[in-house]
Motif scaffolding. Structure first.
Motif, PDB file in Angstrom:
ATOM      1  N   SER A 182      -3.333   0.137   1.881  1.00  0.00           N
ATOM      2  CA  SER A 182      -3.822   0.051   3.431  1.00  0.00           C
ATOM      3  C   SER A 182      -2.328   0.477   3.792  1.00  0.00           C
ATOM      4  O   SER A 182      -1.372   0.002   3.291  1.00  0.00           O
ATOM      5  CB  SER A 182      -3.907  -0.880   4.280  1.00  0.00           C
ATOM      6  OG  SER A 182      -2.527  -2.100   3.480  1.00  0.00           O
ATOM      7  N   GLU A 228      -6.984   2.732   5.619  1.00  0.00           N
ATOM      8  CA  GLU A 228      -6.746   2.130   4.006  1.00  0.00           C
ATOM      9  C   GLU A 228      -7.460   3.841   3.115  1.00  0.00           C
ATOM     10  O   GLU A 228      -8.384   4.578   3.913  1.00  0.00           O
ATOM     11  CB  GLU A 228      -7.493   1.114   3.382  1.00  0.00           C
ATOM     12  CG  GLU A 228      -8.087   1.499   1.892  1.00  0.00           C
ATOM     13  CD  GLU A 228      -8.853  -0.001   1.333  1.00  0.00           C
ATOM     14  OE1 GLU A 228      -9.261  -0.918   0.299  1.00  0.00           O
ATOM     15  OE2 GLU A 228      -9.834  -1.085   3.375  1.00  0.00           O
ATOM     16  N   ARG A 243      -3.848   2.658  11.691  1.00  0.00           N
ATOM     17  CA  ARG A 243      -4.007   1.645  10.889  1.00  0.00           C
ATOM     18  C   ARG A 243      -5.210   1.937   9.709  1.00  0.00           C
ATOM     19  O   ARG A 243      -6.116   2.924  10.036  1.00  0.00           O
ATOM     20  CB  ARG A 243      -4.187   0.096  10.681  1.00  0.00           C
ATOM     21  CG  ARG A 243      -5.190   0.034  11.340  1.00  0.00           C
ATOM     22  CD  ARG A 243      -5.361  -1.423  11.714  1.00  0.00           C
ATOM     23  NE  ARG A 243      -3.890  -2.183  12.252  1.00  0.00           N
ATOM     24  CZ  ARG A 243      -3.901  -2.802  13.612  1.00  0.00           C
ATOM     25  NH1 ARG A 243      -4.841  -2.701  14.290  1.00  0.00           N
ATOM     26  NH2 ARG A 243      -2.528  -3.041  13.721  1.00  0.00           N
ATOM     27  N   HIS A 259      -0.125   0.991   7.766  1.00  0.00           N
ATOM     28  CA  HIS A 259      -0.068   0.505   9.107  1.00  0.00           C
ATOM     29  C   HIS A 259       1.270   1.644   9.819  1.00  0.00           C
ATOM     30  O   HIS A 259       2.239   1.154   9.288  1.00  0.00           O
ATOM     31  CB  HIS A 259      -0.046  -0.692   9.374  1.00  0.00           C
ATOM     32  CG  HIS A 259       0.422  -1.880  10.746  1.00  0.00           C
ATOM     33  ND1 HIS A 259       1.617  -1.475  11.583  1.00  0.00           N
ATOM     34  CD2 HIS A 259      -0.554  -1.433  11.596  1.00  0.00           C
ATOM     35  CE1 HIS A 259       1.820  -2.088  12.501  1.00  0.00           C
ATOM     36  NE2 HIS A 259       0.645  -2.122  12.732  1.00  0.00           N
ATOM     37  N   ARG A 295      -8.333   5.592  -0.152  1.00  0.00           N
ATOM     38  CA  ARG A 295      -9.559   4.677  -1.233  1.00  0.00           C
ATOM     39  C   ARG A 295      -9.330   6.526  -2.423  1.00  0.00           C
ATOM     40  O   ARG A 295     -10.276   7.059  -1.926  1.00  0.00           O
ATOM     41  CB  ARG A 295     -10.745   4.348  -1.036  1.00  0.00           C
ATOM     42  CG  ARG A 295     -10.084   2.723  -0.540  1.00  0.00           C
ATOM     43  CD  ARG A 295     -11.628   2.008  -0.368  1.00  0.00           C
ATOM     44  NE  ARG A 295     -11.472   2.048   1.407  1.00  0.00           N
ATOM     45  CZ  ARG A 295     -12.610   1.217   1.606  1.00  0.00           C
ATOM     46  NH1 ARG A 295     -14.024   1.633   0.797  1.00  0.00           N
ATOM     47  NH2 ARG A 295     -12.439   1.342   3.322  1.00  0.00           N
ATOM     48  N   GLY A 342       0.585  -1.103  -0.276  1.00  0.00           N
ATOM     49  CA  GLY A 342      -0.252   0.275   0.160  1.00  0.00           C
ATOM     50  C   GLY A 342       1.198   1.451   0.004  1.00  0.00           C
ATOM     51  O   GLY A 342       1.616   1.236  -1.069  1.00  0.00           O
ATOM     52  N   TYR A 360      -5.335   2.990  -3.887  1.00  0.00           N
ATOM     53  CA  TYR A 360      -5.814   2.488  -2.735  1.00  0.00           C
ATOM     54  C   TYR A 360      -4.549   1.918  -2.255  1.00  0.00           C
ATOM     55  O   TYR A 360      -3.368   1.707  -3.125  1.00  0.00           O
ATOM     56  CB  TYR A 360      -7.005   1.687  -2.988  1.00  0.00           C
ATOM     57  CG  TYR A 360      -6.797   0.815  -4.220  1.00  0.00           C
ATOM     58  CD1 TYR A 360      -5.882  -0.340  -3.839  1.00  0.00           C
ATOM     59  CD2 TYR A 360      -6.491   1.268  -5.516  1.00  0.00           C
ATOM     60  CE1 TYR A 360      -5.272  -1.924  -4.263  1.00  0.00           C
ATOM     61  CE2 TYR A 360      -5.592  -0.563  -6.621  1.00  0.00           C
ATOM     62  CZ  TYR A 360      -5.853  -1.406  -5.837  1.00  0.00           C
ATOM     63  OH  TYR A 360      -4.965  -2.648  -6.458  1.00  0.00           O
ATOM     64  N   ASP A 374     -12.127   5.816   7.722  1.00  0.00           N
ATOM     65  CA  ASP A 374     -10.750   4.181   6.906  1.00  0.00           C
ATOM     66  C   ASP A 374      -9.977   4.541   7.674  1.00  0.00           C
ATOM     67  O   ASP A 374      -9.134   3.649   7.393  1.00  0.00           O
ATOM     68  CB  ASP A 374     -10.958   4.456   5.478  1.00  0.00           C
ATOM     69  CG  ASP A 374     -12.094   4.590   5.088  1.00  0.00           C
ATOM     70  OD1 ASP A 374     -12.663   3.275   4.848  1.00  0.00           O
ATOM     71  OD2 ASP A 374     -11.881   5.153   3.972  1.00  0.00           O
TER      72      ASP A 374
END
Length: 141
Positions: free
Chosen positions: A93, A72, A70, A95, A74, A29, A91, A57
């Motif tokens: 994710s 995501e 954490r 962390h 988009r 990501g 997009y 998100d």
């Protein structure tokens, strides 16, 4: 006598390494930029999260002595030009984890999002615990 050893470059190995690095970056990501600073006794963590819906998100948690952020990202955009559609999709994710002192509790942590920046304040993170001297004993012989 000095000897010179020439190695042949393997173009396939170089290409393989390039492709591997590219897919590893996509698989993870994105990694938002973070800044950790001190404000008195508080630790302040700022993460750049432009275009992220933080209510939907993003999560901020304390997990076994770590501040964990954490979520995501988009983002999809479409544009019509000359009868054609140009579409861009981003997009991934993310962390991020930051170690905290043992005495920090969840009541000490606040988070707010403004203008693409998530600011997490950890109150009292730099408060020094009092030092306690331990007496050393000796055994008589």
């Amino acid at each position: 006598m000095n000897t010179l050893t020439l190695r042949r470059r393997d173009p396939f190995a170089e290409f393989d390494a390039l492709v591997r690095r590219t897919f590893e970056q996509r698989a993870t990501g994105f990694n938002p930029a973070a800044e950790v600073s001190r404000d008195g006794d508080d630790a302040v963590v700022r993460l750049e999260l432009p275009g992220v819906d933080v209510e939907r998100d993003v999560t901020v948690e304390l997990d076994r002595g770590h501040l964990v952020v954490r979520g995501e990202r988009r983002d999809e955009r479409a544009e019509e030009r000359d009868g054609r559609t140009l579409r861009e999709v981003r997009y991934g994710s993310f962390h991020r984890a930051f170690a905290l002192p043992e005495h920090v509790t969840d009541e000490a942590v606040t988070a707010e999002y403004d203008a693409g920046v998530l600011t997490v304040r950890v109150a009292g993170a730099y408060v020094a615990r009092s030092t306690r001297r331990i007496e050393v004993t000796t055994q008589s012989k």
